[in-house]
Design an enzyme around this catalytic site. Structure first.
Site, short mmCIF file in Angstrom:
data_model
loop_
_atom_site.label_atom_id
_atom_site.label_comp_id
_atom_site.label_asym_id
_atom_site.label_seq_id
_atom_site.Cartn_x
_atom_site.Cartn_y
_atom_site.Cartn_z
N TYR A 224 34.81 29.24 42.92
CA TYR A 224 33.78 28.25 42.89
C TYR A 224 32.45 28.65 43.83
O TYR A 224 32.27 28.64 44.95
CB TYR A 224 34.23 26.90 43.48
N ARG B 241 32.76 -0.18 4.06
CA ARG B 241 34.03 0.67 4.14
C ARG B 241 34.26 1.90 5.25
O ARG B 241 35.23 2.33 5.18
CB ARG B 241 34.05 1.30 2.78
N ARG C 277 28.27 25.78 34.78
CA ARG C 277 27.64 24.48 34.67
C ARG C 277 26.15 24.66 34.70
O ARG C 277 25.54 25.58 35.06
CB ARG C 277 28.33 23.53 35.65
N ASN D 145 22.46 8.37 -11.09
CA ASN D 145 21.21 8.18 -10.41
C ASN D 145 21.42 8.25 -8.93
O ASN D 145 22.61 8.07 -8.33
CB ASN D 145 20.72 6.54 -10.94
N TYR E 127 29.33 20.74 49.43
CA TYR E 127 29.07 19.47 49.53
C TYR E 127 29.89 18.81 50.90
O TYR E 127 31.08 19.27 51.11
CB TYR E 127 29.95 18.60 48.44
C1 UD1 Z 1 22.45 2.71 -5.66
C2 UD1 Z 1 21.74 2.80 -7.00
C3 UD1 Z 1 22.79 3.41 -8.00
C4 UD1 Z 1 22.91 4.87 -7.53
C5 UD1 Z 1 23.58 4.76 -5.94
C6 UD1 Z 1 23.41 6.32 -5.52
C7 UD1 Z 1 20.70 0.54 -7.22
C8 UD1 Z 1 20.77 -0.70 -7.58
N1 UD1 Z 1 21.75 1.23 -7.40
O1 UD1 Z 1 23.63 2.00 -5.73
O2 UD1 Z 1 22.16 3.59 -9.16
O3 UD1 Z 1 23.75 5.73 -8.18
O4 UD1 Z 1 22.80 4.17 -5.28
O5 UD1 Z 1 24.24 6.19 -4.23
O6 UD1 Z 1 19.76 0.97 -6.56
N2 UD1 Z 1 20.06 -1.29 0.86
C9 UD1 Z 1 19.27 -2.00 1.51
N3 UD1 Z 1 19.11 -3.24 1.21
C10 UD1 Z 1 19.57 -3.94 0.18
C11 UD1 Z 1 20.63 -3.14 -0.52
C12 UD1 Z 1 21.03 -1.98 -0.10
O7 UD1 Z 1 18.55 -1.55 2.68
O8 UD1 Z 1 19.30 -5.17 -0.02
C13 UD1 Z 1 20.41 0.14 0.96
C14 UD1 Z 1 21.74 0.40 1.76
O9 UD1 Z 1 21.89 0.26 3.07
C15 UD1 Z 1 22.18 1.77 1.20
C16 UD1 Z 1 21.03 2.04 -0.02
O10 UD1 Z 1 20.21 0.94 -0.06
O11 UD1 Z 1 21.56 2.81 2.02
C17 UD1 Z 1 21.86 1.94 -1.19
O12 UD1 Z 1 22.50 0.75 -1.31
P1 UD1 Z 1 23.95 0.45 -2.16
O13 UD1 Z 1 24.12 -0.88 -1.99
O14 UD1 Z 1 24.92 1.38 -1.43
O15 UD1 Z 1 23.70 1.17 -3.43
P2 UD1 Z 1 24.63 1.56 -4.61
O16 UD1 Z 1 25.61 0.38 -5.05
O17 UD1 Z 1 25.33 2.67 -4.04
#
Ligand code: UD1
Ligand code: CA
Length: 457
Positions: free
Chosen positions: A366, A17, A333, A169, A387
């Protein structure tokens, strides 16, 4: 005995997004990236190690941090969910360690909150939660009748009653390594997104009789992440407000805390005043009672106590060693160094130039590659011609010299102490001490000369 702490930062997602060619964790915030801020907070906990889980554009993320030592990169080829991501990091984390899971896009978290979460977890599990007015999109915290945390239900998996819960969460969790390993192994993809959810660890912990502690964040803004550019812009403003607050706490007065931008670090001493629309980049140091006028842009500057920078100046890589007066509309500068009592006026550009005590360049000049002594007056329109098209040369001006307006000093050249350069002079040879040097032709008047008049056609 206290456990060693291992931080795992989840940063493998794409962040669709954001509509950006950059991976989300590299999105800009206050002159750095989202991930910079999370790393800062994590480092302040002095963990044994920091593991960053990368997947989408992993090479781009790693390249950005090539110079940062001691980061453990954990590849997650396919983004199968937050639980899967943490699982990828576990093999390099020793038994007996406490694992703190952070999300790479939550820059407003405070270190204090993180250390409270770790303390609360101890040898059990702790999550960070908050009550928010609009819980849409977040996982909901389901509590039992006795108030204990029972489960986390993701927004997309929640029924109507669960959707009404306003405790959400954060995505953060602290837990002992062995227990996490055991529970993560038991995760399945039985949910709407078909992912391995880290959040399912909570109900598993309950099944194993391990209590889950919830730390309710005092400031729900700490949980904010950036999913799109509007949220990113909102985070930037909140973060800037916090930085502005820090300046006030250190004794600075801000004309308007909403109209200052700090992209890096600014250190201030009491009595500093900063007018509206100042932008600071890199590392800037403002001594006591420094005054920054409206619309100034400072990059890596070190200003001695009492220095005044008037409106609309652009200063980069320069320093003052005593109270000076600069601008309005000056461009100083890198390599500019101004001693006490120096005055730089409007439309003056300096570069690699040192001006001694009480020297002045008040208008339209300058001054580059120059060693200027004390009490020198540099007249309007003076140019150091440093220069020659191939190399840079130095101009040396001795104490007390007076450079008349519209003069050119063709470097390398030296103007001796006390020398006077007549207005309009092109100095190509050294000008002796205490003498007048002038290259101007004598003025003449043509008697009886008439202006042309317009001819009838
Ligand atoms: C997650 C939490 C949700 C919480 C929210 C807060 C889970 C299942 N859900 O949801 O409860 O309210 O964050 O913002 O944990 N990422 C990885 N690998 C993956 C998936 C995700 O590295 O396979 C990383 C993403 O880059 C991101 C973070 O984990 O930085 C969170 O992932 P995202 O898919 O945004 O979780 P939410 O759906 O927001
Ligand atoms: Ca998701």
């Amino acid at each position: 005995m206290s456990q060693t702490l291992h931080v795992v930062i989840l940063a493998a997602g794409q962040g669709k997004r954001m509509k950006s060619p950059l991976p989300k964790v590299l999105a800009p915030l206050a002159g750095g990236t989202l991930l910079d801020r999370v790393l800062d907070r994590a480092k302040a906990l002095r963990p044994e190690a920091i593991h960053v889980v990368v997947g989408h554009q992993a090479e781009t993320v790693k390249a950005r941090y090539a110079d940062v030592p001691d980061l453990h990169w954990v590849p997650q080829e396919q983004q199968l969910g937050t639980g899967h991501a943490v699982m990828m990091a576990l093999p390099t984390i020793p038994d007996g360690a406490q694992v703190l899971v952070l999300l790479g896009d939550m820059p407003l978290l405070e270190t204090e909150t993180l250390s409270m979460l770790c303390d609360l977890a101890g040898n059990e599990v702790a999550i960070l939660t908050a009550r928010v007015p609009d819980p849409a999109g977040y996982g909901r915290i389901v509590r039992a009748h006795d108030g204990s945390v029972q489960a986390i239900v993701e927004h997309r998996d929640a029924d109507a009653a669960t959707l009404l819960i306003d405790e959400v969460n954060s995505g953060l969790m602290a837990a002992p390594r062995e227990r996490l390993a055991l529970w993560l192994d038991k995760l399945d993809q039985g949910n709407v997104q078909g992912e391995y959810y880290l959040t399912d660890v909570v109900s598993l912990a309950r099944q194993y009789g391990v209590p889950v502690q919830a730390l309710l964040a005092e400031d729900p803004n700490e949980l904010l992440g950036a999913n799109d550019r509007w949220q990113l812009a909102t985070l930037e403003r909140m973060f800037q407000r916090r930085l502005a607050h820090g300046l006030c706490d250190a004794g600075a007065t801000l004309a308007d805390p909403a109209r200052i931008d700090i992209r890096g670090d600014v250190s201030v001493e009491p009595g500093v005043f900063i007018d509206v629309n100042a932008v600071f980049e890199g590392y800037n140091r403002l001594g006591a009672d420094v005054h920054i006028g409206p619309g100034c842009h400072l990059i890596d500057c070190d200003l001695a106590p009492g220095t005044t920078v008037n409106a609309h100046c652009v200063l980069e890589g320069m320093r003052t060693t005593g109270a000076c007066d600069i601008g309005p509309f000056a461009r100083l500068r890198p390599g500019t160094e101004l001693a006490e009592g120096t005055r730089i006026g409007n439309f003056v550009e300096t570069k690699n130039a040192r001006l001694g005590q009480g020297s002045k360049a008040n208008h339209l000049s300058y001054v580059g590659d120059a060693e200027v002594g004390a009490d020198v007056n540099i007249g309007a329109g003076t140019i150091t011609c440093n220069y020659d098209g191939a190399n840079k040369h130095t101009t040396v001006i001795g104490d007390g010299a007076f450079i008349g307006s519209d003069s050119q000093l063709v470097a390398p050249v030296t103007v001796g102490p006390g020398a006077t350069i007549g207005a309009g002079t092109t100095v190509t040879k050294d000008a002796p001490d205490n003498e007048l040097t002038v290259t101007r032709r004598r003025q003449m008047t043509i008697p009886g000369w008439k202006r042309p008049t317009k001819q009838e056609s």
